[in-house]
Scaffold this motif. Sequence first.
Motif, PDB file in Angstrom:
ATOM      1  N   VAL A  58       6.937  36.438 -26.669  1.00 20.27           N
ATOM      2  CA  VAL A  58       6.540  37.844 -26.611  1.00 20.27           C
ATOM      3  C   VAL A  58       5.018  37.842 -26.527  1.00 20.27           C
ATOM      4  O   VAL A  58       4.339  37.390 -27.461  1.00 20.27           O
ATOM      5  CB  VAL A  58       7.029  38.636 -27.830  1.00 20.27           C
ATOM      6  CG1 VAL A  58       6.556  40.080 -27.742  1.00 20.27           C
ATOM      7  CG2 VAL A  58       8.554  38.577 -27.917  1.00 20.27           C
ATOM      8  N   LEU A  59       4.512  38.297 -25.407  1.00 14.19           N
ATOM      9  CA  LEU A  59       3.100  38.093 -25.110  1.00 14.19           C
ATOM     10  C   LEU A  59       2.372  39.384 -24.807  1.00 14.19           C
ATOM     11  O   LEU A  59       2.936  40.295 -24.185  1.00 14.19           O
ATOM     12  CB  LEU A  59       2.973  37.176 -23.878  1.00 14.19           C
ATOM     13  CG  LEU A  59       3.575  35.774 -23.986  1.00 14.19           C
ATOM     14  CD1 LEU A  59       3.553  35.110 -22.615  1.00 14.19           C
ATOM     15  CD2 LEU A  59       2.821  34.944 -25.007  1.00 14.19           C
ATOM     16  N   ASP A  60       1.140  39.445 -25.219  1.00 16.44           N
ATOM     17  CA  ASP A  60       0.218  40.440 -24.680  1.00 16.44           C
ATOM     18  C   ASP A  60       0.267  40.279 -23.158  1.00 16.44           C
ATOM     19  O   ASP A  60       0.222  39.152 -22.652  1.00 16.44           O
ATOM     20  CB  ASP A  60      -1.189  40.129 -25.222  1.00 16.44           C
ATOM     21  CG  ASP A  60      -2.234  41.149 -24.798  1.00 16.44           C
ATOM     22  OD1 ASP A  60      -2.228  41.570 -23.626  1.00 16.44           O
ATOM     23  OD2 ASP A  60      -3.081  41.499 -25.634  1.00 16.44           O
ATOM     24  N   THR A  61       0.365  41.390 -22.439  1.00 17.82           N
ATOM     25  CA  THR A  61       0.497  41.288 -20.983  1.00 17.82           C
ATOM     26  C   THR A  61      -0.651  40.514 -20.350  1.00 17.82           C
ATOM     27  O   THR A  61      -0.506  39.958 -19.270  1.00 17.82           O
ATOM     28  CB  THR A  61       0.539  42.690 -20.346  1.00 17.82           C
ATOM     29  OG1 THR A  61      -0.570  43.450 -20.864  1.00 17.82           O
ATOM     30  CG2 THR A  61       1.836  43.414 -20.670  1.00 17.82           C
ATOM     31  N   ARG A  62      -1.802  40.456 -21.027  1.00 18.71           N
ATOM     32  CA  ARG A  62      -2.970  39.795 -20.451  1.00 18.71           C
ATOM     33  C   ARG A  62      -2.875  38.273 -20.473  1.00 18.71           C
ATOM     34  O   ARG A  62      -3.705  37.591 -19.880  1.00 18.71           O
ATOM     35  CB  ARG A  62      -4.239  40.205 -21.219  1.00 18.71           C
ATOM     36  CG  ARG A  62      -4.599  41.653 -21.031  1.00 18.71           C
ATOM     37  CD  ARG A  62      -5.725  42.059 -21.954  1.00 18.71           C
ATOM     38  NE  ARG A  62      -5.289  42.115 -23.347  1.00 18.71           N
ATOM     39  CZ  ARG A  62      -6.074  42.470 -24.354  1.00 18.71           C
ATOM     40  NH1 ARG A  62      -7.327  42.776 -24.114  1.00 18.71           N
ATOM     41  NH2 ARG A  62      -5.619  42.508 -25.582  1.00 18.71           N
TER      42      ARG A  62
END
Lengths: 215, 316
Positions: A58-62
């Motif tokens: 689950v990642l920051d979109t950046r």
Amino acid sequence: MTTHDAFRISRRGLLKAGAASASVPALSGASTAAAAPAATPAATPVNLVVNGRPRLLVLDTRTSLLDALREHLHLTGTKKGCDHGQCGACTVLVDGRRIKSCLTLAVMHEGAAVTTIEGLGQPGNLHPMQAAFVRHDGYQCGYCTPGQICSAVGVLGEIEQGIPSHVSSDLTARPLLSAAELRERMSGNICRCGAYSNIVDAITEVAGANPGGKA
Amino acid sequence: MKSFSYERASSPAQAIAAAARTPGARFIAGGTNLLDLMKLEIETPAHLIDVNGLGFERIEPTDDGGLRIGALVRNTDLAAHATVRRDYAVLSRALLAGASGQLRNKATTAGNLLQRTRCPYFYDTQMACNKRQPGSGCTAIGGVNRQHAIVGTSDACIATHPSDMAVAMRVLDAAVETMRPDGTRRTIPIADFHRLPGRTPQVESALARGELITSVRLPAPVGGRHFYAKVRDRASYAFALVSVAAIVQRDGTGRVALGGVAHKPWRIEAAERELPRGAGAVTAALLADARPSEHNAFKVTLVERTLDAVLADARS
């Protein structure tokens, strides 16, 4: 600007804070995403198959694919050089093709198969390209080497598929396995120690062609 | 990098609807230029619409004997396509002269057309740049401008368009096919696709806001011998100082377009009538209105010599 940046700075003091990376810890295995805290509004789940193993992050979109590999999956073999697609240190294979992992977002690769240097071979079980780099002394400091090796594996695949290059004299003929072809095809990987000639020798050996083949 | 929200579009209709709905949205495909600019906060989209799932990956023949290239065809795949290598060799050559193997594996046909200038003052957010910050001025004029444009410039901007592929498409008379935000389609000739800087250098193409490139169409092959000669500061993996795309027929007639000299691929069809008289005459016609800056007057000579080498090759 939370604990994660502190973690990064302690490990890599020269990295600028605020680069694309999430504050959500890496999750391995499946179906645990719901338990992850939604620490940023732009956190997005992504499934990758990294070196044959399914991983859910689950990642920051950046987050670049490079940062996902290094900072979340702790596969630090893939190196961050320029972080702008100019040096090639971050080269990995995605669905069999070499790309620069710094210039792509992890979330853009849902379901993709990613192969890093750790997936090509391991100590005691080296990929032929790794063994050839050792044999030919295809590095000095070694920082660019994982990218060089992933790129070289990609290059041989591209030649095998008949993809021409800038130095191919006949666009419609099968490309040659010459030193000139290898140098051109490897031009996206910079080696500041200048191991280029040994790198070409290593790739040439793996390709099964004559070392120093005709240009 | 500024934070942004992200969605994957699964159809063109969904992509254009998302773009119309969301202020500050951008499409992303290969991302090799956009993400670089986002890291530097030169581009700061609030929302990214990933168009990689739209299925525009095909290269197929058209009814009139030409070729339709999907917007998402990767540069590697376009350069390696058998029909392109045989009938549109100038396009293969131009693609292979650009970037690196890793970047060509990711970069798309539409994205290549839309890549932004590599003017160092556009990249340096401490410097004035009318393209990055309209009205702030141009540091390149009066700055270090060896790489910059020599023709079609304005008092607001002397940046070049960096694409090699677009120069080949200009010489091939390609056309850009799009879908507009209202769902209607249109075709933009490549000659009209890129703009000169004028007083609005931040406006680089004819695309409207939220308009999506779906494909690029090539007319039927015109035969002849195809050339793409690129002159740069190192042998590989560098942008052009000058490039020449040319198709030369057996009788000495042909077509010529230049890269590295203007804000768009530079072609003047009338100049091609001078081809039988040689590189000097063609260059004089192509660059009659050239207005070089302090450090790039050499480009005028370099164009002539590069074209001369191409024409010598064509005669051999």
